[in-house]
Design an enzyme around this catalytic site. Structure first.
Site, PDB file in Angstrom:
ATOM      1  N   GLY A   6       0.668  -0.991   0.292  1.00 17.50           N
ATOM      2  CA  GLY A   6      -0.203   0.176   0.107  1.00 17.50           C
ATOM      3  C   GLY A   6       0.540   1.244  -0.458  1.00 17.50           C
ATOM      4  O   GLY A   6       1.283   1.156  -1.038  1.00 17.50           O
ATOM      5  N   CYS A   7       0.852   1.785   1.014  1.00 15.88           N
ATOM      6  CA  CYS A   7       1.759   3.299   1.120  1.00 15.88           C
ATOM      7  C   CYS A   7       2.903   2.806   0.610  1.00 15.88           C
ATOM      8  O   CYS A   7       3.596   3.894   0.287  1.00 15.88           O
ATOM      9  CB  CYS A   7       1.513   3.817   2.427  1.00 15.88           C
ATOM     10  SG  CYS A   7      -0.408   3.968   3.120  1.00 15.88           S
TER      11      CYS A   7
END
Length: 238
Positions: free
Chosen positions: A170-171
């Site tokens: 994700g990030c």
């Protein structure tokens, strides 16, 4: 990416890895001369208050990655010690505390992000910021989206990043993709990033290494960074 043992070897079939190599993907991008360390979202919401299996950890915080996060914290701490000792920037992009107007597409997909109590947003003590270090609250995955990170890096003359934290899929991935688009070279220490899914962790490291950044263990990253620091010292005018 073929030859030495990699975190994705047990997940990505050899034939697929060979196809990538034949196509020329996964070469070493190299690194710059002025690095910064990104510590992304290492808050209690992403690891839990103490090491525990993920199914126990998500009972406390549904966004937790459990033990995987705590294992990575040890490696992140080593990198922070090196960067601080060299006087290089340590930057903390982190999840901003959610309020009602943060409801949106991401929250619709993952409702649990709206249910974290305030203490879940605290930085994990073992890798918490020191006074004067840059804190960047964010509301989306990438450390660059909606933050002044690019402006800061350009102003400080930073040309390369070491990216740690979560989640790998994700990030971390979103930040590395944006860094590449902005022409910052990146290293992702494979054991200093973490995810709730070991499979997703491995697959995304493979994809990052194939297209966007150099992926290696923390120990190898530290060796490269120490060599960089030594070279800069030798190049300094006397």
């Amino acid at each position: 990416m073929i030859g030495k043992e990699q975190p994705w070897d047990d997940v990505i079939p050899l034939e697929e890895r060979e196809t990538y190599a034949i196509a020329g993907l996964g070469g070493a991008a190299g690194f710059g001369r002025r690095p910064a360390l990104l510590v992304i979202d290492v808050q209690y919401r992403s690891v839990g208050d103490a090491p525990m299996p993920i199914r126990d950890a998500i009972k406390q915080y549904p966004t937790s990655c459990g033990d995987a996060g705590w294992r990575a914290i040890t490696q992140i701490s080593e990198l922070m010690r090196l960067f601080r000792g060299r006087g290089w920037p340590v930057i903390f992009p982190h999840v901003a505390c959610k309020v009602s107007h943060d409801q949106g597409a991401f929250a619709a997909k993952i409702p649990g992000i709206m249910q974290i109590p305030p203490e879940g947003y605290d930085f994990v003590r073992e890798v918490a910021p020191e006074p004067g270090e840059l804190l960047l609250p964010k509301t989306q995955a990438s450390a660059f989206f909606g933050t002044p990170l690019t402006t800061y890096l350009v102003g400080a003359g930073i040309d390369s990043l070491v990216v740690t934290g979560c989640t790998t899929s994700g990030c971390v991935r979103a930040s590395v993709v944006d860094a590449c688009a902005l022409n910052f070279k990146s290293i992702v220490p494979s054991d200093a990033v973490y995810d709730r899914s070991p499979t997703s962790h491995a697959v995304n490291l493979f994809d990052i290494a194939s297209k966007y950044a150099d992926v290696m263990p923390t120990s190898e990253a530290i060796e490269r960074l120490r060599a960089l620091a030594d070279n800069r010292t030798r190049d300094r005018p006397t």
